[in-house]
Design an enzyme around this catalytic site. Structure first.
Site, PDB file in Angstrom:
ATOM      1  N   HIS A 288       5.231   4.135   2.255  1.00  0.00           N
ATOM      2  CA  HIS A 288       4.165   4.951   1.652  1.00  0.00           C
ATOM      3  C   HIS A 288       2.790   4.493   2.155  1.00  0.00           C
ATOM      4  O   HIS A 288       1.943   5.325   2.523  1.00  0.00           O
ATOM      5  CB  HIS A 288       4.270   4.837   0.123  1.00  0.00           C
ATOM      6  CG  HIS A 288       3.240   5.603  -0.643  1.00  0.00           C
ATOM      7  ND1 HIS A 288       3.545   6.640  -1.496  1.00  0.00           N
ATOM      8  CD2 HIS A 288       1.874   5.472  -0.702  1.00  0.00           C
ATOM      9  CE1 HIS A 288       2.434   7.123  -2.020  1.00  0.00           C
ATOM     10  NE2 HIS A 288       1.402   6.422  -1.573  1.00  0.00           N
ATOM     11  N   GLU A 289       2.579   3.179   2.182  1.00  0.00           N
ATOM     12  CA  GLU A 289       1.251   2.670   2.587  1.00  0.00           C
ATOM     13  C   GLU A 289       1.012   2.849   4.081  1.00  0.00           C
ATOM     14  O   GLU A 289      -0.100   3.215   4.497  1.00  0.00           O
ATOM     15  CB  GLU A 289       1.096   1.206   2.174  1.00  0.00           C
ATOM     16  CG  GLU A 289       1.173   0.963   0.671  1.00  0.00           C
ATOM     17  CD  GLU A 289       0.291   1.879  -0.152  1.00  0.00           C
ATOM     18  OE1 GLU A 289      -0.814   2.232   0.301  1.00  0.00           O
ATOM     19  OE2 GLU A 289       0.717   2.265  -1.258  1.00  0.00           O
TER      20      GLU A 289
HETATM   21 ZN    ZN Z   1      -0.671   6.531  -1.822  1.00  0.00          ZN
END
Ligand code: ZN
EC number: 3.5.1.88
Length: 206
Positions: A163-164
């Site tokens: 996600h990051e």
């Molecule tokens: Zn995010």
């Protein structure tokens, strides 16, 4: 545009926790610049990392990428030490992640296995959606000291990293989400906070 150092100094002169950029700002849609191309002096990098950690914990969230505080540079912080119910921790393989800094990270899937769970994003406040992601990823980056990292992560830590790093590539989780699963946080908490999103899938039609 001003140098990264100047922009970081301006940001750190402002309010704390740092304001979190919301979807619709181009900084979230622009691939971030490699940190190694324009590094900060160590004290300023440490101050930025501390401010990002403070902001992540205050939100609260388990990860924060520099574009989310308006900086298009490939740095992210992650930390997940929240207590979660055992049934959820087991189903989602949500093992604790001590605080760490990802500098110039990239990831790739270890194999073809995907797992689907609800996730949210501090830059898409108020909503969550189901995203199918690799159960295991290989992370390559450096840490804040410049030491090389090359490791495999499995389960929820792999999801946080993916996600990051996606943020640093100009992606939001919604780009990968099952859109029919979209739910407000309120509805998630009252209806769909089960270990796996099977009940939500039947009711919402995904
Ligand atoms: Zn995010």
């Amino acid at each position: 545009m001003a140098s990264l150092a100047t922009r970081v100094e301006r940001l750190l002169d402002g309010p704390r926790p740092l304001p979190i950029v919301q979807a619709g700002d181009p900084v979230l849609r622009t691939p971030a610049r490699p940190y190694a191309e324009d590094p900060l002096e160590p004290g300023l990098l440490a101050a930025l990392i501390a401010a990002m950690r403070e902001t992540m914990l205050a939100a609260p969230g388990v990860g924060l990428a520099a574009p989310q505080v308006g900086l298009g540079v490939r740095i992210a912080v992650i930390e997940d030490t929240a207590a979660v119910p055992t049934s959820i921790a087991l189903a989602r393989e949500r093992t604790p992640v001590p605080f760490r800094v990802l500098v110039d990270p990239s990831y790739e899937a270890v194999d073809d296995e995907l797992v689907s769970f609800y996730e949210g994003c501090l830059s898409v406040a108020g909503y969550q959606a189901v995203v199918a992601r690799s159960r295991a990823v290989r992370l390559r980056c450096t840490d804040e000291q410049g030491r090389a990292v090359d490791e495999e992560l499995t389960g929820w830590p792999a999801r946080i990293v993916a996600h990051e790093v996606d943020h640093l590539d100009g992606m939001l989780y919604l780009d990968r989400a099952v859109t029919r699963s979209l739910t407000s946080n309120e509805n998630y908490l009252s209806r769909w906070a089960t270990p796996v999103p099977d009940v939500a899938g039947q009711a919402l039609g995904f």
